[in-house]
Motif scaffolding. Sequence first.
Motif, mmCIF file in Angstrom:
data_model
loop_
_atom_site.group_PDB
_atom_site.id
_atom_site.type_symbol
_atom_site.label_atom_id
_atom_site.label_comp_id
_atom_site.label_asym_id
_atom_site.label_seq_id
_atom_site.Cartn_x
_atom_site.Cartn_y
_atom_site.Cartn_z
ATOM 1 N N ASN A 156 101.018 53.559 -32.700
ATOM 2 C CA ASN A 156 101.590 52.263 -33.027
ATOM 3 C C ASN A 156 100.518 51.258 -33.429
ATOM 4 O OD1 ASN A 156 104.116 53.187 -32.325
ATOM 5 N ND2 ASN A 156 103.909 52.559 -30.191
ATOM 6 N N PRO A 176 100.871 47.609 -32.883
ATOM 7 C CA PRO A 176 101.836 46.652 -32.370
ATOM 8 C C PRO A 176 101.393 45.202 -32.445
ATOM 9 C CG PRO A 176 100.591 47.525 -30.573
ATOM 10 C CD PRO A 176 100.056 48.168 -31.834
ATOM 11 N N GLN A 194 103.625 42.353 -31.174
ATOM 12 C CA GLN A 194 103.285 41.736 -29.900
ATOM 13 C C GLN A 194 103.082 40.230 -30.053
ATOM 14 O OE1 GLN A 194 103.408 42.911 -27.049
ATOM 15 N NE2 GLN A 194 103.525 45.118 -27.342
ATOM 16 N N ASP A 229 99.714 47.657 -21.665
ATOM 17 C CA ASP A 229 100.441 48.910 -21.451
ATOM 18 C C ASP A 229 100.569 49.675 -22.765
ATOM 19 O OD1 ASP A 229 102.255 50.713 -19.816
ATOM 20 O OD2 ASP A 229 103.682 50.046 -21.345
ATOM 21 N N GLN A 230 100.881 48.954 -23.841
ATOM 22 C CA GLN A 230 100.991 49.619 -25.136
ATOM 23 C C GLN A 230 99.632 50.122 -25.613
ATOM 24 O OE1 GLN A 230 104.038 50.179 -26.756
ATOM 25 N NE2 GLN A 230 102.686 51.613 -27.819
ATOM 26 N N LYS A 262 98.912 53.428 -23.909
ATOM 27 C CA LYS A 262 99.689 54.514 -24.509
ATOM 28 C C LYS A 262 99.101 54.912 -25.866
ATOM 29 C CE LYS A 262 104.002 53.216 -22.198
ATOM 30 N NZ LYS A 262 105.331 52.585 -22.357
ATOM 31 N N ASP A 263 98.742 53.917 -26.669
ATOM 32 C CA ASP A 263 98.191 54.215 -27.987
ATOM 33 C C ASP A 263 96.833 54.902 -27.891
ATOM 34 O OD1 ASP A 263 100.401 53.113 -29.117
ATOM 35 O OD2 ASP A 263 99.443 51.256 -29.782
ATOM 36 N N TYR A 283 93.918 45.087 -31.096
ATOM 37 C CA TYR A 283 94.182 44.655 -29.728
ATOM 38 C C TYR A 283 93.277 43.499 -29.303
ATOM 39 C CZ TYR A 283 97.750 48.080 -28.745
ATOM 40 O OH TYR A 283 98.927 48.789 -28.753
#
Length: 607
Positions: free
Chosen positions: A28, A30, A34, A52-53, A56-57, A97
């Motif tokens: 993703n 995001p 986000q 959290d994302q 996972k990524d 991020y």
Amino acid sequence: MNKTLLAMTIAMGLAIVGCSDAQHNSVNKPVEKQAVVAQTQSAEQAYLALVDQFFKDSLKLNPISATFVGVNDYNAQFGGALTDEYLKQRHDLNTHYLKAVKAIDRSALPESLQLSYDLFSYDRNIALVGETFPEHFMPMNQFYSTVFTMVQLGSGESAQPFKTVEDYQNWLSRLSGFVNWTKLAQTRMNEGIESKVVLPRVLVERIIPQLQAQLVDKAQDSLFYAPINQFPDSFTAEEKQQLTDEYSAFINDKLVPALSQLTDYFQNTYLAAARSSDGWWGLPNGKLWYQHLANAHTTTTMPVDKIHQIGLAEVSRILGEMDKVRQQVGFEGDLKAFFASLSSEPQYFFTEREGLIDGYMVLKDKINAVLPQYFNVMPKADYVVKPVESFREKSAAGASYDAPAVDGSRPGVFYINTYNLKAQPKWGMTTLSLHEAAPGHHFQIAIKQELTGVPEFQRFSGYTAFEEGWALYAEYLGIEMGLFEDPYQYFGKLSDEMLRAMRLVVDTGLHAKGWSREQAIQYMKDNSPMAESDIIAEVERYMALPGQALSYKVGQLKILALRAEAEKALGDKFDLKQFHDQILTSGSLPMAVMEQKIHHWIDAKKA
């Protein structure tokens, strides 16, 4: 050390693996999503959703790392490490991020998440700086090797599960990715040759026999055949036969030829191109690169020249302490003669490997008995003591620690290298156990994995300065625990501390001051009772992993300084157990973030 292989644990997985081409499309991005969500959620909700994302990524991008942290969704995938696409995806992940977290108001977060916010931002920034250096041109060395990682995963005693037929098929699929990696590694090393970014010759000479050991005449002799000898009872005869045939064919027809080709490459191509310089200064932009690595490993901005000077001062101080022990036990010769005596006389060594392992099991019980007096929080997971596997014992460190399984299915492992018993003196056992097991690496890493109420990335990220600094602090704590009443065991503590002090001198000497391998070896011979085989392995480790060895002493000195500051500020209000709680219950932290946390705790205790 955590894990020989900062051990082949999560850190290793993150360093060597990536995602397959098919995965790239599923990772993703995001950030934009986000940013919109952050407008309608509280800062806390937005931050927790973001990290959290990210976690996972990052696991999608690094499937072997996912296996190490107990996420089994990607067990069939090796990853696309070293591909251009992977390098771009890694860059995009960190860039996106970092931008996303900056959009969140840090001041609106609760205190614990402000700490997490700082940690997360630090990680993204340091990773982006690291990307500017061509580390992918040197994808393996004699100390950290993807080959070692894959052998350990395939042993059935590491993170890779072998409980179902699907598990066995997943491993074959992952091995296929590894075969592809061996070819891509050669391409990257060829680019390194063109760019003059290559390993020192002596390290290449160490790698060649490691690879040769994997070249077997028949599949049954391969370390990668281990799962076939460990079939679960639930498998049918037909399933066992089919898997045996598949593993045998893969090892004989694909894996061994790939490893043979990689071995030939090192022998016939890479060795001739290896560099004559032993330190990072011999690489293009090497001194700047080394300063970055020193910063990254110590999580400080300390200049390498200052680190070198701290090391010289610590070596001098510890030599003085060692001489006091020499006088205490009534040894009549000088300190160098005392070193020689401790390093050679038979009474200081075991004659059987089993005796060494059993001795550490006795120590485990002795140390465990006093731990409750110093800690409120202790790990639920236990640890076991094992010898280093034969396939890596010649080049492995004297000891290391492997984290327990996240789901509690496997204890932590305190590895002892029994290859050379003369490198494992009895007088060094107490301090080594304190460092690698309890309350050192085992406590810090197992407690971190067992934390609740913190983001997942925080449970599984790690900083060498924090983790090794804590382990060296644990050795110091052994004095207060009464574990060094025997002067010889106290000398062992000083000997290990001397190793960490010498590392500040030798690592910076090799990589910033133009020292040769031989010069570094001689310095360590002159200032310690270490076995020559250990000294050589240590120096070659520093050559392979510049800056990593600086983190132990720098981290310990920071923890001791913070404790002294807290004791002075709080007086009668200082509680050692509570101080240890503060250090251990937020996961692994950069030094500046840890300092911030302790200062806040001091202020709260005063109030």
